[in-house]
Design a protein around this motif. Structure first.
Motif, PDB file in Angstrom:
ATOM      1  N   GLY A 153      -1.355  -3.651   1.804  1.00 55.94           N
ATOM      2  CA  GLY A 153      -0.444  -2.635   1.301  1.00 55.94           C
ATOM      3  C   GLY A 153       0.985  -3.039   1.569  1.00 55.94           C
ATOM      4  N   ASN A 154       1.936  -2.289   1.025  1.00 59.36           N
ATOM      5  CA  ASN A 154       3.346  -2.624   1.206  1.00 59.36           C
ATOM      6  C   ASN A 154       4.171  -1.343   1.223  1.00 59.36           C
ATOM      7  N   PRO A 155       5.368  -1.413   1.829  1.00 65.86           N
ATOM      8  CA  PRO A 155       6.212  -0.215   1.909  1.00 65.86           C
ATOM      9  C   PRO A 155       7.193  -0.064   0.750  1.00 65.86           C
ATOM     10  N   TYR A 156       7.021  -0.888  -0.297  1.00 63.11           N
ATOM     11  CA  TYR A 156       8.009  -0.935  -1.372  1.00 63.11           C
ATOM     12  C   TYR A 156       7.591  -0.168  -2.627  1.00 63.11           C
ATOM     13  N   GLY A 157       6.396   0.373  -2.608  1.00 59.97           N
ATOM     14  CA  GLY A 157       5.915   1.077  -3.789  1.00 59.97           C
ATOM     15  C   GLY A 157       5.250   0.185  -4.811  1.00 59.97           C
ATOM     16  N   ASP A 158       5.120  -1.123  -4.522  1.00 56.89           N
ATOM     17  CA  ASP A 158       4.395  -2.010  -5.437  1.00 56.89           C
ATOM     18  C   ASP A 158       2.911  -1.644  -5.412  1.00 56.89           C
ATOM     19  N   GLU A 159       2.265  -1.767  -6.559  1.00 51.74           N
ATOM     20  CA  GLU A 159       0.851  -1.393  -6.647  1.00 51.74           C
ATOM     21  C   GLU A 159       0.009  -2.239  -5.690  1.00 51.74           C
ATOM     22  N   TRP A 160      -0.934  -1.582  -5.027  1.00 54.19           N
ATOM     23  CA  TRP A 160      -1.849  -2.275  -4.128  1.00 54.19           C
ATOM     24  C   TRP A 160      -3.215  -1.625  -4.200  1.00 54.19           C
ATOM     25  N   ASN A 161      -4.244  -2.442  -4.265  1.00 55.90           N
ATOM     26  CA  ASN A 161      -5.622  -1.982  -4.065  1.00 55.90           C
ATOM     27  C   ASN A 161      -6.463  -3.222  -3.747  1.00 55.90           C
ATOM     28  N   THR A 162      -7.703  -2.997  -3.378  1.00 56.54           N
ATOM     29  CA  THR A 162      -8.548  -4.124  -2.970  1.00 56.54           C
ATOM     30  C   THR A 162      -8.815  -5.069  -4.134  1.00 56.54           C
ATOM     31  N   GLU A 163      -8.816  -4.553  -5.356  1.00 57.05           N
ATOM     32  CA  GLU A 163      -9.034  -5.416  -6.519  1.00 57.05           C
ATOM     33  C   GLU A 163      -7.877  -6.391  -6.700  1.00 57.05           C
ATOM     34  N   ILE A 164      -6.659  -5.964  -6.412  1.00 58.78           N
ATOM     35  CA  ILE A 164      -5.498  -6.848  -6.512  1.00 58.78           C
ATOM     36  C   ILE A 164      -5.603  -7.960  -5.478  1.00 58.78           C
ATOM     37  N   VAL A 165      -6.018  -7.612  -4.271  1.00 56.74           N
ATOM     38  CA  VAL A 165      -6.214  -8.622  -3.228  1.00 56.74           C
ATOM     39  C   VAL A 165      -7.252  -9.651  -3.683  1.00 56.74           C
ATOM     40  N   SER A 166      -8.367  -9.163  -4.191  1.00 57.93           N
ATOM     41  CA  SER A 166      -9.444 -10.043  -4.647  1.00 57.93           C
ATOM     42  C   SER A 166      -8.979 -10.925  -5.803  1.00 57.93           C
ATOM     43  N   HIS A 167      -8.198 -10.346  -6.721  1.00 51.58           N
ATOM     44  CA  HIS A 167      -7.693 -11.099  -7.870  1.00 51.58           C
ATOM     45  C   HIS A 167      -6.871 -12.298  -7.414  1.00 51.58           C
ATOM     46  N   TRP A 168      -5.927 -12.066  -6.501  1.00 55.09           N
ATOM     47  CA  TRP A 168      -5.055 -13.161  -6.086  1.00 55.09           C
ATOM     48  C   TRP A 168      -5.790 -14.176  -5.222  1.00 55.09           C
ATOM     49  N   ALA A 169      -6.746 -13.713  -4.433  1.00 55.62           N
ATOM     50  CA  ALA A 169      -7.565 -14.670  -3.684  1.00 55.62           C
ATOM     51  C   ALA A 169      -8.301 -15.591  -4.651  1.00 55.62           C
ATOM     52  N   ASN A 170      -8.870 -15.011  -5.703  1.00 52.55           N
ATOM     53  CA  ASN A 170      -9.593 -15.801  -6.701  1.00 52.55           C
ATOM     54  C   ASN A 170      -8.658 -16.787  -7.414  1.00 52.55           C
ATOM     55  N   GLU A 171      -7.452 -16.324  -7.752  1.00 53.97           N
ATOM     56  CA  GLU A 171      -6.486 -17.208  -8.420  1.00 53.97           C
ATOM     57  C   GLU A 171      -6.157 -18.415  -7.548  1.00 53.97           C
ATOM     58  N   LEU A 172      -5.943 -18.176  -6.272  1.00 55.10           N
ATOM     59  CA  LEU A 172      -5.586 -19.264  -5.360  1.00 55.10           C
ATOM     60  C   LEU A 172      -6.751 -20.230  -5.156  1.00 55.10           C
ATOM     61  N   ILE A 173      -7.939 -19.671  -5.064  1.00 52.22           N
ATOM     62  CA  ILE A 173      -9.131 -20.512  -4.889  1.00 52.22           C
ATOM     63  C   ILE A 173      -9.349 -21.385  -6.120  1.00 52.22           C
ATOM     64  N   GLN A 174      -9.130 -20.837  -7.299  1.00 52.80           N
ATOM     65  CA  GLN A 174      -9.272 -21.626  -8.516  1.00 52.80           C
ATOM     66  C   GLN A 174      -8.271 -22.784  -8.560  1.00 52.80           C
TER      67      GLN A 174
END
Length: 293
Positions: A153-174
């Motif tokens: 999560g973040n204190p700036y109001g940027d969207e956050w959820n577990t799917e976003i975390v998973s998405h970026w993890a997958n992008e980096l792994i690829q």
């Protein structure tokens, strides 16, 4: 059902001691000789990795402006490996020239606001930096560690959820990233978030090394440590006495997870850590000179 001790720790635990993170926000410059003395004691404790310094702009992080000089004074006769933080391609190019360094750590934020604040670049630009870092690491026999900062999560109001975390993890792994550390940055992780994020990633990507870099108030440390290891964490960042935090994230810093709390928890779970506790005690004493504690 909670995992048994045997199930929980069937993979060796890597402890990453982070004096760089502990020191980087200090206002008063720590003399280079004192840094070297402190780091050499920590190197003798026997941690898997020491996050010892960073190749970043001295204007941004003046405390780390002597990283190359510090590196030259370290006794690397033990087994502990060195990790240096980089924030852009120039930092990568500088870091890979040092054969003593094993790991380059890059903070990739899933918050666009924090990526700009922390590295003065966008998420898209940072993806390009990751590509370039991976190429240079391959050429120079280094390993990349990418931190998913603001991962809880973040204190700036940027969207956050577990799917976003998973998405970026997958992008980096690829892209070829093999080590990902999910970073709290501002101390808003909870046992519930840790439990929701980490196990699905570990299950989906069994060949990827997932770590956690958590920040916490002292009152919440133990519950986060317990949740992390119950969730399958095999790589834990921490700092002696819980010192430090991210100077780019907030004015009121929430400290790191305290290494002594991690050691205490793992010892209670009958995990053999093979640490030199006498050297740890000596490092504790010297830390008082650095942190005025």
């Amino acid at each position: 059902m909670m995992p048994t001790k045997t199930e929980k720790f069937n993979t060796p635990i890597k402890l990453i001691e982070c004096p760089r993170d502990a020191m980087q926000g200090l206002n008063d410059f720590v003399p280079t000789a004192l840094k070297i003395e402190y780091l050499n004691l920590l190197l003798q404790v026997g941690f898997d990795t020491l996050d010892f310094g960073s190749f970043v702009s001295p204007k941004a992080i003046p405390q780390m402006r002597d990283t190359e000089e510090v590196l030259g004074g370290l006794d690397l006769s033990g087994s502990t490996k060195l990790l240096a933080i980089v924030a852009n391609l120039k930092g990568v190019e500088n870091a890979v020239e040092h054969p003593e360094i094993t790991y380059l750590g890059f903070p990739f934020s899933i918050s666009e606001t924090f990526q700009q604040r922390n590295t003065n670049s966008s998420i898209a630009q940072s993806l390009n930096t990751v590509d370039e870092m991976l190429n240079l690491c391959d050429q120079h026999n280094k390993q990349a560690v990418v931190y998913l900062s603001m991962g809880f999560g973040n204190p700036y109001g940027d969207e956050w959820n577990t799917e976003i975390v998973s998405h970026w993890a997958n992008e980096l792994i690829q892209k070829g990233v093999q080590i990902i550390s999910i970073a709290d940055t501002v101390g808003i992780s909870t046992p519930e978030k840790i439990t929701a994020i980490l196990p699905p990633l570990v299950k989906q990507f069994p060949n990827i090394e997932f770590g956690l870099h958590l920040h916490s108030t002292p009152q919440q440390r133990l519950e986060k440590i317990e949740a992390a290891f119950n969730a399958g964490c095999t790589r834990m960042d921490s700092a002696l006495k819980g010192f430090g935090g991210c100077p780019m994230a907030a004015d009121d810093l929430t400290g790191n997870i305290a290494t002594e709390d991690v050691i205490s928890y793992l010892t209670s779970q009958e995990v053999e850590l093979n640490l030199d506790m006498q050297k740890w005690g000596e490092a504790m004493m010297v830390s008082g000179e650095i942190f005025n504690s």
